[in-house]
Design a protein around this motif. Structure first.
Motif, PDB file in Angstrom:
ATOM      1  N   GLU A  62      29.302   2.016  -9.717  1.00  0.00           N
ATOM      2  CA  GLU A  62      29.958   1.707 -10.977  1.00  0.00           C
ATOM      3  C   GLU A  62      31.286   2.449 -11.076  1.00  0.00           C
ATOM      4  O   GLU A  62      31.415   3.581 -10.643  1.00  0.00           O
ATOM      5  N   ASP A  66      32.531  -3.760  -9.032  1.00  0.00           N
ATOM      6  CA  ASP A  66      31.786  -4.397 -10.114  1.00  0.00           C
ATOM      7  C   ASP A  66      30.578  -5.157  -9.564  1.00  0.00           C
ATOM      8  O   ASP A  66      30.366  -5.238  -8.343  1.00  0.00           O
ATOM      9  N   LYS A  67      29.767  -5.734 -10.454  1.00  0.00           N
ATOM     10  CA  LYS A  67      28.528  -6.383 -10.054  1.00  0.00           C
ATOM     11  C   LYS A  67      28.752  -7.613  -9.182  1.00  0.00           C
ATOM     12  O   LYS A  67      27.853  -8.069  -8.481  1.00  0.00           O
ATOM     13  N   ASP A  68      29.958  -8.146  -9.229  1.00  0.00           N
ATOM     14  CA  ASP A  68      30.291  -9.305  -8.398  1.00  0.00           C
ATOM     15  C   ASP A  68      30.889  -8.907  -7.054  1.00  0.00           C
ATOM     16  O   ASP A  68      31.291  -9.766  -6.265  1.00  0.00           O
ATOM     17  N   ASN A  70      33.658  -7.015  -6.657  1.00  0.00           N
ATOM     18  CA  ASN A  70      35.108  -6.885  -6.708  1.00  0.00           C
ATOM     19  C   ASN A  70      35.503  -5.451  -7.024  1.00  0.00           C
ATOM     20  O   ASN A  70      34.785  -4.730  -7.721  1.00  0.00           O
ATOM     21  N   TRP A  71      36.664  -5.059  -6.543  1.00  0.00           N
ATOM     22  CA  TRP A  71      37.169  -3.721  -6.837  1.00  0.00           C
ATOM     23  C   TRP A  71      37.522  -3.601  -8.322  1.00  0.00           C
ATOM     24  O   TRP A  71      38.117  -4.501  -8.906  1.00  0.00           O
ATOM     25  N   ALA A  72      37.129  -2.479  -8.921  1.00  0.00           N
ATOM     26  CA  ALA A  72      37.523  -2.200 -10.298  1.00  0.00           C
ATOM     27  C   ALA A  72      39.021  -1.941 -10.344  1.00  0.00           C
ATOM     28  O   ALA A  72      39.627  -1.501  -9.341  1.00  0.00           O
TER      29      ALA A  72
END
Length: 407
Positions: A62, A66-68, A70-72
């Motif tokens: 976290e 992200d949950k998909d 992808n980079w935050a």
């Protein structure tokens, strides 16, 4: 029968060695992820070469991914920042490797869902080991830190040189260096140094070889290193018969990742016990503590050190084995090398009762879900002092009384 008199050698490498630069970068990435999510998953490999750092591996956490998958926002910039800061802290500002000018490539990607499903805790399933493998821990009463003396002094020599370089006391030193210590043992006790070696990267002209270089500057470098030997080793260990080599190849101006590529995990014997103990083969750096390569090696060191500190043996080796996705260890093995006051089988039965040896049990007992790893990536993961932030918790001696009471 084990030999009581012999020569033994261990080596160490400095924080500026190209492989150690890679280890420190990998662990800086681990710390970054854990600082945002204590349950992050990281397997980060680093390659260092001439003005280039490349990351690859699998990650999850976290604040970063992200949950998909992808980079935050800003996450990749943060990774690049800690990479450059690590190189800067080590001291690389050379034409061939400079923290500000190096090319950075990030090829980290989300962790495989197939690995995650076997490792993660879910329902009534305990968290499984992050990989299969064997891990060893070792302790000996040769030094105050319960480490093999040859490695202990090899580390101390380079730590002292790095401190003098950073403080400006030895401005002719550059970051890349190696040490090697050979000690004579009598009745299994180290008594003197038979050979000492240091190869250190240096400022221009601090060499004299084949009639080239500056003999006065080389003499200054050599005298400095010999002074470090005398300061670090016990009084009387260096004798007139001790063979000393300082930069035996001659000139060593091009070094670090510019002189040789560095890769995470290539200095596992330097990281552990200098060859005095078996090694399971897995590296530590770049791995979050769900990976038993790291966490189980830490708990076996913790257990072995407490066994020796409790006076149950002068030397102790402990092995654990795991299967990926399985929580409990497959085996527990103890060897006291003929120095024990208790049967090994009793310890094999007792130790799992004192510490739960599942990945989660190890992490909980040692408090490993913290950003504490970059500091372990140079000068050894063992024989260090526990700190207030939870670093080197595996070096604590808080199991001694329980061991004595149980036996």
């Amino acid at each position: 029968m084990p030999r009581s008199s012999f020569l033994f050698t261990s080596e160490s490498v400095s924080e500026g060695h190209p492989d150690k630069v890679a280890d420190q970068i990998s662990d800086a990435v681990v710390d970054l992820f854990l600082s945002k999510d204590p349950y992050a998953r990281v397997a980060c490999e680093t390659l260092t070469t001439t003005n280039r750092v490349v990351l690859a591996g699998e990650v999850r956490g976290e604040g970063m991914i992200d949950k998909d998958g992808n980079w935050a926002p800003g996450a990749q910039e943060e990774i690049q920042k800690v990479v450059r800061e690590t190189v800067k802290r080590i001291g690389y500002e050379q034409d061939g490797f400079h923290w500000q000018n190096l090319v950075f490539e990030n090829h980290l990607h989300p962790q495989s869902a197939h690995i995650a499903q076997g490792v993660d805790e879910s329902g009534n399933k305990d968290e499984g080991a992050g990989d299969q493998g064997i891990m060893f821990g070792y302790a000996t009463d040769e030094t105050p830190d319960y480490m093999p003396a040859t490695l202990y002094y090899s580390h101390k020599i380079l730590e002292r040189m790095a401190a003098d370089r950073h403080s400006g006391k030895a401005p002719f030193l550059e970051p890349d260096a190696k040490s090697q210590v050979t000690l004579a043992y009598e009745n299994e006790v180290p008594v003197r140094a038979t050979a000492l070696v240091v190869s250190t990267q240096h400022a221009p002209d601090y060499y004299f070889h084949g009639g080239e270089g500056d003999p006065a500057k080389y003499a200054k470098l050599r005298d400095y290193v010999i002074g470090v030997f005398n300061d670090v080793l016990p009084k009387g260990f260096i004798t007139k018969d001790t063979v000393i080599h300082v930069n035996p190849t001659g000139r060593f101006e091009i070094g670090g990742p510019d002189g040789d590529a560095g890769v995470t995990g290539r200095k596992i014997i330097v990281d552990t016990y200098g060859g005095a103990s078996p090694h399971g083969g897995g590296a530590f750096s770049g791995k979050d503590p769900t990976k038993v390569d790291r966490s189980a090696a830490y708990i076996t060191r913790y257990l072995a050190k407490n066994v020796v500190a409790a006076g149950l043996a002068r030397r102790c080796t402990i092995q654990l084995s795991y299967a990926i996705g399985v929580a409990e260890p497959l085996s527990v093995y103890v060897d006291l090398h003929g120095t024990g006051t208790v049967e090994e089988a009793k310890l094999e039965a007792l130790l799992p009762q004192l510490v739960r040896l599942t990945p989660k049990g190890i992490r909980t007992h040692l408090g490993l879900n913290k950003p504490i790893y970059q500091q372990s990536a140079a000068y050894g993961h063992f024989g260090r002092q526990p700190d207030a932030e939870g670093g080197f918790s595996w070096e604590k001696l808080d199991l001694v009384d329980k061991l004595k009471a149980a036996l």
